[in-house]
Design a protein around this motif. Structure first.
Motif, mmCIF file in Angstrom:
data_model
loop_
_atom_site.group_PDB
_atom_site.id
_atom_site.type_symbol
_atom_site.label_atom_id
_atom_site.label_comp_id
_atom_site.label_asym_id
_atom_site.label_seq_id
_atom_site.Cartn_x
_atom_site.Cartn_y
_atom_site.Cartn_z
ATOM 1 N N ILE A 15 34.293 33.731 3.801
ATOM 2 C CA ILE A 15 34.354 34.016 2.359
ATOM 3 C C ILE A 15 32.950 34.242 1.808
ATOM 4 O O ILE A 15 32.717 35.147 1.005
ATOM 5 N N GLY A 16 31.992 33.444 2.249
ATOM 6 C CA GLY A 16 30.611 33.617 1.799
ATOM 7 C C GLY A 16 30.023 34.948 2.212
ATOM 8 O O GLY A 16 29.320 35.605 1.435
ATOM 9 N N VAL A 17 30.301 35.365 3.433
ATOM 10 C CA VAL A 17 29.788 36.656 3.909
ATOM 11 C C VAL A 17 30.440 37.800 3.133
ATOM 12 O O VAL A 17 29.759 38.743 2.708
ATOM 13 N N LEU A 18 31.754 37.720 2.936
ATOM 14 C CA LEU A 18 32.443 38.775 2.179
ATOM 15 C C LEU A 18 31.975 38.815 0.726
ATOM 16 O O LEU A 18 31.849 39.878 0.133
ATOM 17 N N TRP A 19 31.733 37.642 0.155
ATOM 18 C CA TRP A 19 31.321 37.569 -1.246
ATOM 19 C C TRP A 19 29.956 38.231 -1.444
ATOM 20 O O TRP A 19 29.696 38.835 -2.486
ATOM 21 N N SER A 20 29.084 38.141 -0.436
ATOM 22 C CA SER A 20 27.776 38.768 -0.577
ATOM 23 C C SER A 20 27.895 40.289 -0.606
ATOM 24 O O SER A 20 27.057 40.967 -1.196
ATOM 25 N N PHE A 21 28.941 40.842 0.034
ATOM 26 C CA PHE A 21 29.126 42.295 0.012
ATOM 27 C C PHE A 21 29.811 42.766 -1.263
ATOM 28 O O PHE A 21 29.468 43.818 -1.796
ATOM 29 N N ILE A 22 30.798 42.016 -1.769
ATOM 30 C CA ILE A 22 31.526 42.469 -2.951
ATOM 31 C C ILE A 22 31.143 41.693 -4.198
ATOM 32 O O ILE A 22 31.767 41.850 -5.238
ATOM 33 N N GLY A 23 30.125 40.887 -4.132
ATOM 34 C CA GLY A 23 29.763 40.012 -5.242
ATOM 35 C C GLY A 23 29.176 40.700 -6.444
ATOM 36 O O GLY A 23 29.150 40.137 -7.524
ATOM 37 N N LYS A 24 28.681 41.911 -6.296
ATOM 38 C CA LYS A 24 28.046 42.586 -7.424
ATOM 39 C C LYS A 24 28.573 44.007 -7.555
ATOM 40 O O LYS A 24 27.884 44.983 -7.283
ATOM 41 N N THR A 44 34.828 41.819 -9.861
ATOM 42 C CA THR A 44 34.975 41.150 -8.568
ATOM 43 C C THR A 44 36.173 40.208 -8.589
ATOM 44 O O THR A 44 36.937 40.144 -7.625
ATOM 45 N N SER A 45 36.361 39.495 -9.693
ATOM 46 C CA SER A 45 37.501 38.591 -9.815
ATOM 47 C C SER A 45 38.822 39.355 -9.784
ATOM 48 O O SER A 45 39.791 38.905 -9.167
ATOM 49 N N ILE A 46 38.867 40.502 -10.420
ATOM 50 C CA ILE A 46 40.089 41.305 -10.426
ATOM 51 C C ILE A 46 40.386 41.822 -9.023
ATOM 52 O O ILE A 46 41.541 41.780 -8.573
ATOM 53 N N VAL A 47 39.360 42.289 -8.312
ATOM 54 C CA VAL A 47 39.557 42.792 -6.952
ATOM 55 C C VAL A 47 40.039 41.679 -6.035
ATOM 56 O O VAL A 47 40.981 41.864 -5.254
#
Length: 63
Positions: A15-24, A44-47
Motif C-alpha cells: 500500500i505504501g509503494v502504491l500510494w507513492s505512485f498515486i499519492g499526488k 486520490t481518495s475517489i480513485v
C-alpha cells in the motif's frame, strides 16, 4: 498469529509503494503558506474508493 503479522506487514508495504505512485494526482488540493503545507488528496481518495469498490464487488460475486 505470526503469519497474520507477516501478511499485514507485506500488505502495508505494498500500500505504501502504491500510494507513492498515486499519492499526488491532478485535482488533489495543496495549499502552501510559509512553513505550513496542507495536502487534501480528494482525487486520490475517489480513485482508491472506486478501486476498492470494484475489488469487493468482484469478491462478492464469487461467494
Amino acid at each position: 498469529m505470526s503469519k497474520l503479522f507477516i501478511v499485514l506487514g507485506i500488505s502495508f508495504l505494498l500500500i505504501g509503494v502504491l500510494w507513492s505512485f498515486i499519492g499526488k494526482l491532478p485535482g488533489d488540493i495543496v495549499i502552501r503558506k510559509g512553513n505550513t503545507t496542507f495536502f487534501f488528496p480528494i482525487v486520490t481518495s475517489i480513485v482508491v474508493s472506486i478501486v476498492l469498490t470494484l475489488i469487493f464487488f468482484i469478491i462478492g460475486k464469487f461467494r
